[in-house]
Design an enzyme around this catalytic site. Sequence first.
Site, PDB file in Angstrom:
ATOM      1  N   GLU A 593      27.959  28.953  86.111  1.00  0.00           N
ATOM      2  CA  GLU A 593      27.959  30.352  86.520  1.00  0.00           C
ATOM      3  C   GLU A 593      26.635  30.964  86.103  1.00  0.00           C
ATOM      4  O   GLU A 593      26.154  30.720  84.986  1.00  0.00           O
ATOM      5  CB  GLU A 593      29.121  31.092  85.871  1.00  0.00           C
ATOM      6  CG  GLU A 593      29.157  32.588  86.148  1.00  0.00           C
ATOM      7  CD  GLU A 593      30.345  33.261  85.435  1.00  0.00           C
ATOM      8  OE1 GLU A 593      31.430  32.672  85.424  1.00  0.00           O
ATOM      9  OE2 GLU A 593      30.153  34.362  84.888  1.00  0.00           O
ATOM     10  N   GLU A 598      24.467  41.851  83.930  1.00  0.00           N
ATOM     11  CA  GLU A 598      25.682  42.532  83.497  1.00  0.00           C
ATOM     12  C   GLU A 598      25.258  43.671  82.588  1.00  0.00           C
ATOM     13  O   GLU A 598      24.256  43.577  81.878  1.00  0.00           O
ATOM     14  CB  GLU A 598      26.614  41.583  82.749  1.00  0.00           C
ATOM     15  CG  GLU A 598      27.141  40.446  83.583  1.00  0.00           C
ATOM     16  CD  GLU A 598      28.073  39.542  82.776  1.00  0.00           C
ATOM     17  OE1 GLU A 598      29.281  39.824  82.756  1.00  0.00           O
ATOM     18  OE2 GLU A 598      27.576  38.587  82.174  1.00  0.00           O
TER      19      GLU A 598
END
Length: 722
Positions: A593, A598
């Site tokens: 991933e 974020e």
Amino acid sequence: MKKNKIRIGMVFTSMLLLTSCFGGGGSSSTPASSTKPDASSGPVTSSPVSTSSPTSTSSSQPTSTLSPTSSAPTSSSPTSSTSGSSSTSSSTPTIPTPVTGPRISVKLMSGAVEATPANMVEGAGALTLRAVVENLPNGVSADQVTYTISARSNSRLNILPPDASKPNEIQFTANMPGTEVIHIEAKVGDDTLKIDHRITITRNDAQYKTISTAAELKALLAQATITDKYMLTADINLNGENIKAATTAFNGVLDGNGHKISNFNIVGFEPNGAAGGLFQVVHGLIRCVEIEGNINVAAGFAGLVAKELGENGIIEDCSLSANNISEYSDPTWQRNAAVVSCVKGTIQNIVVRVLNSKSENQNKHDQILDIAAYLFDSKGVINNVYVNRNEPNLQKPFDPNGSGNTVVFEDFHAGLGDFSNSRAEDFDLDPTIWNLVNGKVPTLKKEGGSVDPTPDPDPTDINGIPVSEIPAGYNVYWNDEFTASTLNTNYWEHQTGDGSAYGIPGWGNSEAQTYKEKNTRIENGNLIITALRESADGKAYTSSRIRTANKVHVKYGRVEARMALPVGQGLWPAFWMLPESSSPYGAWPHSGEIDILEARGRLPGESTSALHYSDLAGNHQYQTSTYYFPTGRTIADYNTYAVEWDANSVKFMVNGNVYYEVANSIYTTQAAPDNVSAPFDQEFHILINFAIGGHFDGYKLPEDSFNSAELKVDYVRIYKKK
């Protein structure tokens, strides 16, 4: 126009009889599917792409589609140090992925072991697709499940005779590149589960001969039978050559790589002057080529590509411009067509312009049909085509014998004229193959070799991107500038709900919202996702989550987005990537991933990036770093977040500055301990979501005064190195 349509092969055949289509009542010449892969629990190039079951709660979506899984580490040690950033490494238990209800699990096998990408290259040998229903309800045993697996042989997939003792399996050989869809149904008690499973075959360039000159192409067209595979490496101008088709059977592959064959005249090859094309009969695969030429066959039964597309033949992702310069006297037996005269095979994802003007010469205009002219059985498929004319009587091939034969005829988009009123989102065409621009005819992207002889000497933008914004050393691969009025569903799809439908309640992160399509809009050239305090699906908040799975994906390159992020406690926006298809390395985290961006809304002065993978013992590992904005700048401003990655490392960037790099010596995966680039050597797709709460910021929720917040995205772009 219809968009994002999944196309499937629906007939299972193991033996096929090839016949010929000749003027005067002979029999003619079959379908494949052109789609792109999605994530699943099977091997990387074989993946379930949709589920349809009105009486079942099962889902074919994979358990690997987790939300970003960065978490505040409980222990850390520096792994990289750069100005304005800090980084940590941590190991945590794998996040559980509970699954509710029965679901179809698919594995692709090579012999007794699961297939790998090496097995999914054309010509690599026989494979077995095996379907199994998991999580059976009480009272239903495995031997009570009945399976129906639908596929059909064509030039790409050769379906082998079925084993009656194994109704949940299908065997095939992968002979040519591209994507096919296999439809699987499983009867479980009173419910029927359905799944469409994509099989993607990679081109093996070592098997191909190259063609770059008119002389080489004419030498190919002079062969009586063609079984080899060829690719174009340049545009080819045939300088007005008369083509009198000599190839009685094209059984190979012609991959145009987006290049053009132009300036030629099709003339009849039969003694009576009828029938014409570059080839006589195509039983193989022709793809990704632009063809521009004249048809001069008054006796009919001619097309730019061939007289006949055989039952196994496929013509896909091609652009054709045809000018019919002959005139006919018999409207039944003297018709031509832009692509082929007789169709038994599959024609899909095609753009056609017929250049004849009815006002100048109606006879020439009416002799040529848009795609194909004749049917001599009911085996043909014409799917997802775009044409400039709007003449209903010239759109659909017909049976001149009046025997009632029909063709599968889907997604026919007519009346596009000069395409000046078309929008990019109107075209259900693969954006990694096609250039899709508002008000322009779709064109094919070229792979290598020479380009158009007269390119724009000083372009100001490429695909709507100012040249000054394209990073040095890169070409534009794909982009969405969000200039349409709605979200482009050729590029994006929503994931809705609280994750339960995907087997991951709370999206694997204990998120407090449910995702809704209505929370996404396009406004003033921005994608806007709005999080709201409102009750829905048992949650106190709503928001949106979108992804490019099954539509846009990339292996290596630069992926970036310019975004303005929401500020406030409990707000968690993310821009990240997951493997496009089920990885050969297994489920998450083994498959990897990439979290490009974020942010914790309560900390507006910083953002984070991370990589997730597994160590050699199979434990979840991640590398993460924090970027600290300079004084006077925060996440609320528009900033550009990017990742650059190749086989050697993954680099994270903010506003053009690399602030964190993870070398391949750091990341691993249990499934491939000797592959230094794993698991980040696969195709990855993009996700953007705006979560509320969750473990990323210690389960903090918005303040009581919170009502709404917005995540704004100016653009998303993918570049590939030159």
